[in-house]
Enzyme design. Structure first.
Site: not given
Length: 264
Positions: A53, A75, A190
């Site tokens: 990732d 991502k 996040m």
């Protein structure tokens, strides 16, 4: 059937009976290579394929077997190298041709890392799976900033929540009212892009504008940054300083310990 049973001839496995490789869902930790588990490091060193990732640090990527096939499936908001379905199908395909396939994920695979979804699809495809936990950034980043998530005088409970929800999930939204009253420390993954909305919801639910809040960016890495403030002014601070993602948000009285830690 053994060699004697078939006249001494070795059986030739068909496409349907060949042995599949194994996929290891490995947590890379938050970034500091010293926080990588020994088991995870060992798998990286002998892997045939590693699919990693965006949040996996370069120091962890450097541990990968130089002979391994390395695939960036990272991502980022608005920039997806590979969509989730493609990643899962790639894991399945690689496990059909390789013995050790590592899916390397920042933090812990099962803490907001979609590891559960990947495991489910791999099992449905008949692929053997093993999970190797990692240290999640929601614990490590505050610790490196000197913020204990629990403290005998300040907090006896912690809630971990995502600040960025997926479309089409099992329910439409985080219940921020329940989060505000559910524990004494709130840790948000996040949460930077939606911080104005989150702060609005938490204050509507009754959290005071003076409630301490900390943002920790790139936690445990050499370039770790921290922004300390109060719920009522943190959005303005973010706009003024340009403080950006990826960052962990910590809300609660334990944030007061940050000042003590940095005065050592």
């Amino acid at each position: 059937m053994n060699r004697e049973d078939n006249g001494g001839q070795d059986a030739h496995p068909t496409e349907d009976t060949r042995c599949l490789g194994k996929v290891y869902l490995v947590g890379a930790g938050p970034g500091d290579p010293g926080l990588m588990t020994l088991k995870g490091k060992g798998l990286l060193e002998c892997a045939d394929v590693v699919i990693y990732d965006a949040l996996v640090s370069p120091a962890i990527v450097a541990m990968i077997n130089p002979e391994a096939e390395k695939i960036d499936a990272g991502k980022r908001r608005g920039r997806h190298s590979m969509i989730q379905d493609e990643t899962t199908q790639l894991l399945i395909a690689k496990a059909q041709d390789n013995a050790i396939v590592v899916r390397l994920k920042g933090g812990d695979p099962f803490i907001f890392g979609r590891g559960g979804e990947e495991m489910e699809e791999l099992v449905e495809a008949g692929i053997p799976v093993e999970v190797v936990p990692g240290i999640t950034s929601g614990i490590a980043a505050p610790a490196y900033a000197g913020i204990p998530l629990t403290h005998r005088l300040y907090s006896s409970s912690v809630t971990f929540v995502t600040g960025h929800e997926a479309a089409g999930k099992y329910r439409p939204a985080v219940n921020w009212n329940a989060i505000a009253h559910g524990s004494e420390t709130i840790v948000i993954y996040m949460g930077i892009h939606n911080l104005p909305y989150i702060v609005e919801q938490l204050t509507k639910a009754g959290l005071g504008l003076e409630t301490p809040i900390a943002l920790v960016r790139w936690g445990t890495r050499p370039d770790q940054e921290e922004l300390i403030g109060k719920l009522g002014t943190i959005v303005e601070q973010v706009e003024t300083t340009g403080f950006g993602a990826p960052a962990i948000v910590v809300i609660g009285a334990v944030v007061k310990m940050h000042a003590l830690f940095h005065n050592l």
